[in-house]
Design an enzyme around this catalytic site. Sequence first.
Site, PDB file in Angstrom:
ATOM      1  N   VAL A   1       0.843  -1.204   0.000  1.00  0.00           N
ATOM      2  CA  VAL A   1       0.000   0.000   0.000  1.00  0.00           C
ATOM      3  C   VAL A   1       0.874   1.249   0.000  1.00  0.00           C
ATOM      4  CG1 VAL A   1      -1.952  -1.120   1.143  1.00  0.00           C
ATOM      5  CG2 VAL A   1      -0.186   0.000   2.530  1.00  0.00           C
TER       6      VAL A   1
ATOM      7  N   ARG B   1       4.080   2.470  -2.392  1.00  0.00           N
ATOM      8  CA  ARG B   1       4.162   2.949  -3.764  1.00  0.00           C
ATOM      9  C   ARG B   1       4.456   1.765  -4.677  1.00  0.00           C
ATOM     10  NH1 ARG B   1       1.715   6.665  -2.443  1.00  0.00           N
ATOM     11  NH2 ARG B   1       2.160   8.903  -2.636  1.00  0.00           N
TER      12      ARG B   1
ATOM     13  N   ASP C   1      -2.588  -2.263  -3.718  1.00  0.00           N
ATOM     14  CA  ASP C   1      -3.408  -1.076  -3.941  1.00  0.00           C
ATOM     15  C   ASP C   1      -2.624  -0.048  -4.746  1.00  0.00           C
ATOM     16  OD1 ASP C   1      -5.871   0.391  -3.557  1.00  0.00           O
ATOM     17  OD2 ASP C   1      -4.766   1.701  -2.200  1.00  0.00           O
TER      18      ASP C   1
ATOM     19  N   GLU D   1       1.194   2.816 -12.962  1.00  0.00           N
ATOM     20  CA  GLU D   1      -0.097   3.149 -12.374  1.00  0.00           C
ATOM     21  C   GLU D   1      -0.713   4.328 -13.125  1.00  0.00           C
ATOM     22  OE1 GLU D   1      -1.533   4.797  -8.075  1.00  0.00           O
ATOM     23  OE2 GLU D   1      -0.289   2.986  -8.010  1.00  0.00           O
TER      24      GLU D   1
ATOM     25  N   HIS E   1      -5.686   1.965  -6.215  1.00  0.00           N
ATOM     26  CA  HIS E   1      -5.224   3.017  -5.307  1.00  0.00           C
ATOM     27  C   HIS E   1      -6.417   3.663  -4.577  1.00  0.00           C
ATOM     28  CE1 HIS E   1      -1.426   5.693  -4.784  1.00  0.00           C
ATOM     29  NE2 HIS E   1      -2.136   5.681  -3.674  1.00  0.00           N
ATOM     30  N   VAL E   2      -7.222   2.817  -3.949  1.00  0.00           N
ATOM     31  CA  VAL E   2      -8.447   3.298  -3.306  1.00  0.00           C
ATOM     32  C   VAL E   2      -8.494   3.027  -1.799  1.00  0.00           C
ATOM     33  CG1 VAL E   2      -9.848   3.129  -5.394  1.00  0.00           C
ATOM     34  CG2 VAL E   2      -9.656   1.133  -3.884  1.00  0.00           C
TER      35      VAL E   2
END
Length: 333
Positions: free
Chosen positions: A239, A241, A265, A270, A289-290
Amino acid sequence: MRGAGVRLSGARERKQRMHILVTVETKPHHRALLEAAAPQAAFVYKESGVARADVEKADVLLGNVSPALLSPKDKLQWMQTASAGVDGYIHGCLPQGAVLTNATGAYGLAISEYMVAVWLMLLKKLHSYRDAQPAGAWGDLGPVASAWNSTVLVLGLGDIGGEFAKRAKALGARVIGVRRAGVDKPDFVDALIHTDRLDESLPQADCVAITLPGTAQTRNMFDAARIAKMKDGAILLNVGRGTIVDSAALCAALERGKLAGAALDVTDPEPLPADHPLWKQKNAVITPHVSGGFHLQETHERIIRIMAENLRAFCAGAPLRNVVDFETGYRKL
């Protein structure tokens, strides 16, 4: 005036007043909190469509903007991000002497709960049962694993990593914390090591949880060689990077069964392209990425409270919370 995004209590005072640009999403009670912290300031609220001209006028920036909108020639004195990560702002886009602070302390609740959720999903094969559901497949997928009596390696013991470590320990895991500096062991970890000893502990870990920021030092930290040192059947959570984990090496480790699963995530690249092989990995749980953001309302509230607290301190000339070290990209200890 508020409808136009500006809050002033006296136009004649405008030139003498500090100009504060707020780009984070705000509701009326958020604006009231911020304005109470700096009653003599002029506030401009611009949640979208921020232009270079907006930034040029600002003495203080509360929120995030594209680094391309910033310049070392600006009069900006302080930038408070709405994010915990600040990797886009530490490479010379801010004026000399400007202070940068982040939103550490806002995201631990939401992201640590996300981490527990995807970790348990992989341990109990819930993702596989869900995949079988559309076909109406009633089948036993065999043994599962437990958080209890497992070893969890948590990289980064800031707000997010620390909150996850507490939850992992509460579930009965042995928790090893990894940090780059410091010798004080928090009560919520069973052992504390420095990053230079990471490879010694990797073979012990049933779960490796990455909560580190994106810096030059963390880029490709988990390459093929390091993933190979992980315990067979381990689970990887990231979570932090996406650039911390080599995507190709992770795919290979999942395909050959080296790892039991991975929950991501964040990815590299990205957004993750639709044809990227990571999407095809049956034991990968990928979200866009939420885990943070404003998906949990309490996160939003915490961000605004941090901004208001720091704004009050800034106006009083007092020390600020969460000051970032431009050399390391981390919050100063």
